[in-house]
Design an enzyme around this catalytic site. Sequence first.
Site, mmCIF file in Angstrom:
data_model
loop_
_atom_site.group_PDB
_atom_site.id
_atom_site.type_symbol
_atom_site.label_atom_id
_atom_site.label_comp_id
_atom_site.label_asym_id
_atom_site.label_seq_id
_atom_site.Cartn_x
_atom_site.Cartn_y
_atom_site.Cartn_z
ATOM 1 N N SER A 1 106.307 -21.680 49.235
ATOM 2 C CA SER A 1 106.061 -21.735 47.840
ATOM 3 C C SER A 1 106.863 -23.110 47.292
ATOM 4 O O SER A 1 107.562 -23.566 47.913
ATOM 5 C CB SER A 1 106.854 -20.506 47.328
ATOM 6 O OG SER A 1 107.073 -20.671 45.824
ATOM 7 N N TYR B 1 114.248 -15.187 45.586
ATOM 8 C CA TYR B 1 112.962 -15.513 46.207
ATOM 9 C C TYR B 1 113.041 -16.878 46.709
ATOM 10 O O TYR B 1 112.572 -17.138 47.768
ATOM 11 C CB TYR B 1 111.830 -15.456 45.011
ATOM 12 C CG TYR B 1 110.273 -15.755 45.470
ATOM 13 C CD1 TYR B 1 109.720 -15.084 46.062
ATOM 14 C CD2 TYR B 1 109.905 -17.063 44.762
ATOM 15 C CE1 TYR B 1 108.392 -15.451 46.588
ATOM 16 C CE2 TYR B 1 108.487 -17.267 45.390
ATOM 17 C CZ TYR B 1 107.821 -16.602 45.989
ATOM 18 O OH TYR B 1 106.644 -17.022 46.280
HETATM 19 N N1 LIG Z 1 100.709 -16.139 43.725
HETATM 20 C C1 LIG Z 1 101.373 -17.270 43.671
HETATM 21 O O1 LIG Z 1 101.404 -17.892 42.608
HETATM 22 C C2 LIG Z 1 102.228 -17.628 45.000
HETATM 23 C C3 LIG Z 1 102.737 -18.766 44.714
HETATM 24 C C4 LIG Z 1 103.869 -19.271 45.788
HETATM 25 C C5 LIG Z 1 103.652 -18.579 46.914
HETATM 26 N N2 LIG Z 1 103.267 -17.361 47.042
HETATM 27 C C6 LIG Z 1 103.203 -16.642 48.351
HETATM 28 O O2 LIG Z 1 102.127 -16.327 48.848
HETATM 29 C C7 LIG Z 1 101.887 -15.383 49.657
HETATM 30 C C8 LIG Z 1 100.874 -14.359 49.171
HETATM 31 O O3 LIG Z 1 101.257 -13.913 47.751
HETATM 32 P P1 LIG Z 1 99.972 -13.261 46.910
HETATM 33 O O4 LIG Z 1 100.450 -14.006 45.560
HETATM 34 O O5 LIG Z 1 98.815 -13.164 47.478
HETATM 35 O O6 LIG Z 1 100.791 -12.094 46.591
HETATM 36 P P2 LIG Z 1 100.046 -10.316 46.720
HETATM 37 O O7 LIG Z 1 101.317 -9.623 46.019
HETATM 38 O O8 LIG Z 1 98.870 -10.330 45.995
HETATM 39 O O9 LIG Z 1 100.129 -10.168 48.102
HETATM 40 C C9 LIG Z 1 101.282 -10.051 48.985
HETATM 41 C C10 LIG Z 1 100.737 -8.860 50.038
HETATM 42 O O10 LIG Z 1 101.848 -8.651 50.984
HETATM 43 C C11 LIG Z 1 101.996 -7.264 51.309
HETATM 44 N N3 LIG Z 1 103.223 -6.900 51.533
HETATM 45 C C12 LIG Z 1 104.597 -6.948 50.748
HETATM 46 N N4 LIG Z 1 105.540 -6.639 51.510
HETATM 47 C C13 LIG Z 1 105.075 -6.332 53.095
HETATM 48 C C14 LIG Z 1 105.629 -5.998 54.232
HETATM 49 N N5 LIG Z 1 106.686 -5.606 54.269
HETATM 50 N N6 LIG Z 1 104.726 -5.857 55.336
HETATM 51 C C15 LIG Z 1 103.413 -6.234 55.224
HETATM 52 N N7 LIG Z 1 102.917 -6.595 53.955
HETATM 53 C C16 LIG Z 1 103.422 -6.603 52.879
HETATM 54 C C17 LIG Z 1 101.758 -6.590 49.878
HETATM 55 O O11 LIG Z 1 101.389 -5.392 50.187
HETATM 56 C C18 LIG Z 1 100.389 -7.485 49.466
HETATM 57 O O12 LIG Z 1 99.241 -7.002 50.017
HETATM 58 C C19 LIG Z 1 103.494 -14.652 49.354
HETATM 59 O O13 LIG Z 1 104.013 -15.139 50.779
HETATM 60 C C20 LIG Z 1 104.049 -15.272 48.304
HETATM 61 O O14 LIG Z 1 105.462 -15.523 48.112
HETATM 62 C C21 LIG Z 1 102.732 -16.997 46.118
#
Ligand SMILES: NC(=O)c1ccc[n+]([C@@H]2O[C@H](COP(=O)([O-])OP(=O)(O)OC[C@H]3O[C@@H](n4cnc5c(N)ncnc54)[C@H](O)[C@@H]3O)[C@@H](O)[C@H]2O)c1
Length: 256
Positions: free
Chosen positions: A140, A152
């Site tokens: 991130s 986080y």
């Molecule tokens: N959306 C953003 O702006 C953003 C920014 C920076 C980083 N990220 C990172 O990108 C990645 C994807 O995030 P996203 O935005 O698609 O979020 P999201 O919440 O849509 O997806 C995350 C997925 O992880 C799954 N998950 C959570 N805990 C889990 C576990 N214990 N075991 C297996 N699966 C699990 C959830 O069920 C979900 O489907 C994450 O690592 C997040 O930290 C997202």
Amino acid sequence: MIDMTDRIVVITGANGGQGLAETLMFARAGGVVIATDLTAEPFPAVAEAVKEHAGRIVYRQLDVRLPQEWVALTRFIRDEHGCLDGLVNNAGITRRSRLLDATPADLAAVSEVNVTGALLGMQACVPLMSSGASIVNVGSVAALSGHYPVAYTASKWALRGLTIAAATELGPQGIRVNSVHPGFIETPMTAGANPAFREATIDETPLGRTGTPEEVAAVVLFLLSPMAAFVTGVDLPVDGGQSSHGGAKSVSDALR
Ligand SMILES: NC(=O)c1ccc[n+]([C@@H]2O[C@H](COP(=O)([O-])OP(=O)(O)OC[C@H]3O[C@@H](n4cnc5c(N)ncnc54)[C@H](O)[C@@H]3O)[C@@H](O)[C@H]2O)c1
């Protein structure tokens, strides 16, 4: 178009957001995706994708925090496919408490998924990999900055360190390990974010907008592919420039 024919990858957290976009993009590039998430049955969009890409997307339940579930997953992959070419540690959670409010439970919960989950994933999957395999850990911009949700941010800095250590460790085996660092991406995770957070982030982003899951997935696909054959240990922001300017954007904007 990147060709991933005959390549097999595991993607965690694939029920929605970026994980689903990565799953679809990899399958469309000809590869086989073992798409995993917490639920016994995939969410409807994933179930649809499994139907549409019969044989190229397989859904399996996996809680990344549980070593025994990784063992079961890799046993399945060994039996069905024999080997593995890639792993995307995409699953992640956040807690938005600030420094003086964050609890040890916040820190533990976020670390267990974002850091321990990725460590367990690499430990389980690397024995199935050989030279040319690729691991992508989803960090991130929080891992490149002092982002306010402290648990986080700490977890993503830890994941970044884990990634670089893994790249050093696995390089001699020809296995690459890289981080992508998304900025503000429109997914279920950010759907609940405070509108002020979204607006302030856009103000700090030279491209002047948020990103899409597909824009992150394209970079993940590149890092998984042989086109990135000499790229390892890299921190690759996918953030519209948010992390690039060290605060200079507001100065530049003020003087326009
Ligand atoms: N959306 C953003 O702006 C953003 C920014 C920076 C980083 N990220 C990172 O990108 C990645 C994807 O995030 P996203 O935005 O698609 O979020 P999201 O919440 O849509 O997806 C995350 C997925 O992880 C799954 N998950 C959570 N805990 C889990 C576990 N214990 N075991 C297996 N699966 C699990 C959830 O069920 C979900 O489907 C994450 O690592 C997040 O930290 C997202």
